[in-house]
Design an enzyme around this catalytic site. Structure first.
Site, PDB file in Angstrom:
ATOM      1  N   PRO A  88       0.831  -1.210   0.000  1.00 22.76           N
ATOM      2  CA  PRO A  88       0.000   0.000   0.000  1.00 22.76           C
ATOM      3  C   PRO A  88       0.863   1.256   0.000  1.00 22.76           C
ATOM      4  CG  PRO A  88      -0.672  -1.516   1.755  1.00 22.76           C
ATOM      5  CD  PRO A  88       0.633  -2.036   1.204  1.00 22.76           C
ATOM      6  N   ASP A  89       0.342   2.340  -0.587  1.00 25.54           N
ATOM      7  CA  ASP A  89       1.042   3.618  -0.425  1.00 25.54           C
ATOM      8  C   ASP A  89       0.613   4.204   0.923  1.00 25.54           C
ATOM      9  OD1 ASP A  89      -1.455   4.699  -0.819  1.00 25.54           O
ATOM     10  OD2 ASP A  89      -0.990   5.662  -2.727  1.00 25.54           O
ATOM     11  N   PHE A  90       0.848   5.475   1.149  1.00 22.09           N
ATOM     12  CA  PHE A  90       0.523   6.048   2.456  1.00 22.09           C
ATOM     13  C   PHE A  90      -0.793   6.812   2.464  1.00 22.09           C
ATOM     14  CE2 PHE A  90       4.971   5.160   2.568  1.00 22.09           C
ATOM     15  CZ  PHE A  90       5.117   4.603   3.823  1.00 22.09           C
ATOM     16  N   ARG A  91      -0.988   7.632   1.441  1.00 22.65           N
ATOM     17  CA  ARG A  91      -2.051   8.628   1.539  1.00 22.65           C
ATOM     18  C   ARG A  91      -3.273   8.353   0.674  1.00 22.65           C
ATOM     19  NH1 ARG A  91       2.772  10.788   2.366  1.00 22.65           N
ATOM     20  NH2 ARG A  91       3.014  11.962   4.315  1.00 22.65           N
ATOM     21  N   GLN A 161      11.825   7.668  -1.989  1.00 22.68           N
ATOM     22  CA  GLN A 161      11.357   7.841  -0.610  1.00 22.68           C
ATOM     23  C   GLN A 161      11.010   6.489  -0.009  1.00 22.68           C
ATOM     24  OE1 GLN A 161       8.452  11.526  -0.576  1.00 22.68           O
ATOM     25  NE2 GLN A 161       8.438  10.572  -2.569  1.00 22.68           N
ATOM     26  N   ASN A 162      11.068   5.449  -0.830  1.00 24.65           N
ATOM     27  CA  ASN A 162      10.568   4.146  -0.386  1.00 24.65           C
ATOM     28  C   ASN A 162      11.575   3.425   0.500  1.00 24.65           C
ATOM     29  OD1 ASN A 162       8.405   4.802  -1.906  1.00 24.65           O
ATOM     30  ND2 ASN A 162       8.924   3.497  -3.642  1.00 24.65           N
ATOM     31  N   ASP A 164      11.052   0.082   1.006  1.00 26.30           N
ATOM     32  CA  ASP A 164      10.800  -1.337   0.730  1.00 26.30           C
ATOM     33  C   ASP A 164      11.974  -2.041   0.059  1.00 26.30           C
ATOM     34  OD1 ASP A 164      10.604  -0.542  -2.005  1.00 26.30           O
ATOM     35  OD2 ASP A 164       8.457  -0.173  -1.791  1.00 26.30           O
ATOM     36  N   HIS A 181      14.758   8.424   2.480  1.00 24.90           N
ATOM     37  CA  HIS A 181      14.146   8.191   3.791  1.00 24.90           C
ATOM     38  C   HIS A 181      14.742   6.958   4.472  1.00 24.90           C
ATOM     39  CE1 HIS A 181      10.413  10.733   2.510  1.00 24.90           C
ATOM     40  NE2 HIS A 181      11.501  11.443   2.652  1.00 24.90           N
ATOM     41  N   CYS A 213      19.054  -3.578  22.042  1.00 27.48           N
ATOM     42  CA  CYS A 213      20.512  -3.571  21.943  1.00 27.48           C
ATOM     43  C   CYS A 213      21.097  -4.549  22.961  1.00 27.48           C
ATOM     44  CB  CYS A 213      20.990  -2.153  22.239  1.00 27.48           C
ATOM     45  SG  CYS A 213      22.759  -1.985  22.367  1.00 27.48           S
TER      46      CYS A 213
HETATM   47  P1  OAD Z   1       1.991   8.808  -0.797  1.00 26.87           P
HETATM   48  O1  OAD Z   1       1.095   7.707  -0.342  1.00 26.87           O
HETATM   49  O2  OAD Z   1       1.928  10.099  -0.080  1.00 26.87           O
HETATM   50  O3  OAD Z   1       1.697   9.118  -2.347  1.00 26.87           O
HETATM   51  C1  OAD Z   1       1.623   8.082  -3.298  1.00 26.87           C
HETATM   52  C2  OAD Z   1       1.160   8.686  -4.623  1.00 26.87           C
HETATM   53  O4  OAD Z   1       1.176   7.665  -5.598  1.00 26.87           O
HETATM   54  C3  OAD Z   1      -0.271   9.238  -4.572  1.00 26.87           C
HETATM   55  O5  OAD Z   1      -0.361  10.425  -5.340  1.00 26.87           O
HETATM   56  C4  OAD Z   1      -1.089   8.101  -5.225  1.00 26.87           C
HETATM   57  O6  OAD Z   1      -2.255   8.565  -5.887  1.00 26.87           O
HETATM   58  C5  OAD Z   1      -0.088   7.580  -6.227  1.00 26.87           C
HETATM   59  N1  OAD Z   1      -0.277   6.174  -6.595  1.00 26.87           N
HETATM   60  C6  OAD Z   1      -0.502   5.096  -5.796  1.00 26.87           C
HETATM   61  N2  OAD Z   1      -0.551   3.965  -6.512  1.00 26.87           N
HETATM   62  C7  OAD Z   1      -0.381   4.326  -7.815  1.00 26.87           C
HETATM   63  C8  OAD Z   1      -0.350   3.601  -9.044  1.00 26.87           C
HETATM   64  N3  OAD Z   1      -0.499   2.269  -9.103  1.00 26.87           N
HETATM   65  N4  OAD Z   1      -0.167   4.307 -10.170  1.00 26.87           N
HETATM   66  C9  OAD Z   1      -0.007   5.662 -10.148  1.00 26.87           C
HETATM   67  N5  OAD Z   1      -0.026   6.395  -9.019  1.00 26.87           N
HETATM   68  C10 OAD Z   1      -0.202   5.731  -7.864  1.00 26.87           C
HETATM   69  O7  OAD Z   1       3.482   8.213  -0.817  1.00 26.87           O
HETATM   70  P2  OAD Z   1       4.843   9.031  -0.863  1.00 26.87           P
HETATM   71  O8  OAD Z   1       4.737  10.213  -1.736  1.00 26.87           O
HETATM   72  O9  OAD Z   1       5.922   8.053  -1.127  1.00 26.87           O
HETATM   73  O10 OAD Z   1       7.685   7.830   4.804  1.00 26.87           O
HETATM   74  O11 OAD Z   1       4.965   9.512   0.651  1.00 26.87           O
HETATM   75  C11 OAD Z   1       6.112  10.165   1.121  1.00 26.87           C
HETATM   76  C12 OAD Z   1       6.495   9.697   2.501  1.00 26.87           C
HETATM   77  O12 OAD Z   1       5.374   9.765   3.367  1.00 26.87           O
HETATM   78  C13 OAD Z   1       6.917   8.250   2.544  1.00 26.87           C
HETATM   79  O13 OAD Z   1       8.293   8.095   2.260  1.00 26.87           O
HETATM   80  C14 OAD Z   1       6.569   7.790   3.937  1.00 26.87           C
HETATM   81  C15 OAD Z   1       5.470   8.751   4.362  1.00 26.87           C
HETATM   82  O14 OAD Z   1       5.727   9.400   5.553  1.00 26.87           O
HETATM   83  C16 OAD Z   1       8.375   6.652   5.063  1.00 26.87           C
HETATM   84  O15 OAD Z   1       8.120   5.587   4.554  1.00 26.87           O
HETATM   85  C17 OAD Z   1       9.492   6.689   6.020  1.00 26.87           C
HETATM   86 ZN    ZN Z   2      22.688   0.340  22.841  1.00 27.88          ZN
END
Ligand code: OAD
Ligand code: ZN
Length: 355
Positions: A88-91, A161-162, A164, A181, A213
């Site tokens: 899954p993505d985040f947002r 930023q990933n 994974d 990240h 630790c």
């Molecule tokens: P987000 O979840 O914020 O954004 C993902 C973007 O990708 C959104 O605009 C979705 O619409 C789009 N998306 C998802 N699946 C897609 C697909 N199959 N095809 C096209 N677009 C798609 O994720 P990031 O921008 O990576 O921190 O978020 C930034 C940071 O926020 C991450 O690095 C995370 C979080 O805090 C850590 O993991 C440490």
């Molecule tokens: Zn320690």
């Protein structure tokens, strides 16, 4: 647009303080202070171009790459490139981690990446991390397209930023990667700062034990960047890379987290920027430039279109076939064959990749 109350996010993180904390990771306040209305209604293949200017299109980008007019390509990616691998993505509302994490009883979703909450209760974070155990997920066609870009000598750098690890798993060498990240490949004690071996870390996490630790019993944390923490030193490479870039690709990111998001503005103003994403985001929405191209929709679909225009379809298929044979020797088994078919089809859904 916000998945959680803005009040949950400390005021310090507002955009205006970004300059003062340039090397520290802050989320952008969703919907805060800007709008995407300038491109409202944009459809696939939206090009930039003002009055009297020719609209810049995906085929123009392909032509620049094919003719080697562009050969220092910088790529910025986010969680959206890994959703076709089943992560899954985040947002994304309803399906992103920040929606799903509600079950972990967090005060607000981004607390999962906050040190203060981690010290209060590290378990939700480790439950989240457990799902990303290396090998649970596999690179998809987007990762292999980026590898191909490297093999063709066109990739200046890939900024991800990933956490994974799928960029590395696809065979992109460390020298071409900036894991902005951090990554889950190593861990450090939060008390005495001693490194904690990755194998021990995963051995604990996989049996739902908080890794501690052996020297001081402090909680160990993988070397990923929590909000408010500094970015890895390698991130500084952007100072050289972005002014040198002659093409910027932005794939699968909401550009909501700083300082990563601002890199999209760091290329010269004449440099074409291609966004392949479900949504129009960041500075491509706020301050579009004449040579911006926006390919809205699924990232694998958008990449496939670009690959076709480049005439690289066979190359990509060969690469994927080679790599899937190498990484998953079980490719002859029924599971392996299904996986391979899904990858070669380039239209794979998460189902193909998480068998
Ligand atoms: P987000 O979840 O914020 O954004 C993902 C973007 O990708 C959104 O605009 C979705 O619409 C789009 N998306 C998802 N699946 C897609 C697909 N199959 N095809 C096209 N677009 C798609 O994720 P990031 O921008 O990576 O921190 O978020 C930034 C940071 O926020 C991450 O690095 C995370 C979080 O805090 C850590 O993991 C440490
Ligand atoms: Zn320690």
């Amino acid at each position: 647009m916000a998945l959680f109350p803005c009040s949950a996010v400390p005021a310090l993180r507002f955009w205006g303080l970004r300059g003062a904390r340039a090397w520290t990771r802050w989320p952008r306040i969703p919907g805060g202070g800007w709008s995407v209305s300038c491109f409202a209604g944009a459809s696939s293949d939206t090009g930039g171009g003002g009055h009297g200017q020719k609209k810049f299109l995906l085929q123009d980008i392909a032509e620049l790459i094919k003719t080697r007019a562009c050969q220092r390509v910088v790529v910025m990616v986010g969680a959206g490139i890994s959703t076709p691998s089943g992560i899954p993505d985040f947002r994304s509302p309803g399906v992103g981690y920040y929606s799903i994490l509600q079950q972990y009883k967090l005060p607000y979703p981004e607390a999962i990446f906050e040190l203060s909450f981690f010290f209060h209760d590290p378990k939700p974070f480790f439950t989240f991390a457990k799902k990303l155990y290396p090998g649970n997920y596999r690179p998809n066609a987007t990762h292999y397209f980026l590898r191909l870009l490297h093999e063709k000598g066109l990739l200046l750098r890939l900024y991800t930023q990933n956490i994974d690890g799928l960029e590395r798993a696809s065979g992109i060498p460390d020298s071409k990667l900036v894991e902005a990240h951090g990554s889950l490949a190593s861990a450090t004690c939060t008390t005495c700062r001693r490194p904690y071996p990755g194998e021990d870390f995963w051995a604990d996490v996989m049996v739902d034990r908080v890794p501690r630790c052996p020297v001081c019993s402090g909680v160990t944390k993988p070397d990923i960047v929590f909000f408010g923490e500094p970015l890895p030193a390698r991130f500084l490479l952007h100072l050289a890379d972005f002014p040198m870039a002659d093409l910027l690709l932005i794939l699968g990111t909401s550009l909501e987290v700083e300082p990563f998001a601002s890199l999209s503005d760091a290329v010269r103003s004449s440099v074409p920027r291609l966004l392949i994403n479900r949504d129009l985001v960041g500075s491509l929405a706020r301050n579009p430039r004449g040579r911006d191209v926006v390919q809205l929709g699924d990232v694998v679909h958008g990449v496939k279109r670009l690959v076709e225009l480049l005439g690289w379809t066979d190359d990509l298929q060969d690469l994927i076939q080679r790599e899937t044979g190498k990484v998953w020797p079980a490719a002859q088994s029924q599971e392996g064959s299904l996986l391979l078919r899904g990858l070669l089809d380039l239209e794979q859904s998460p189902v193909w990749l998480t068998l």
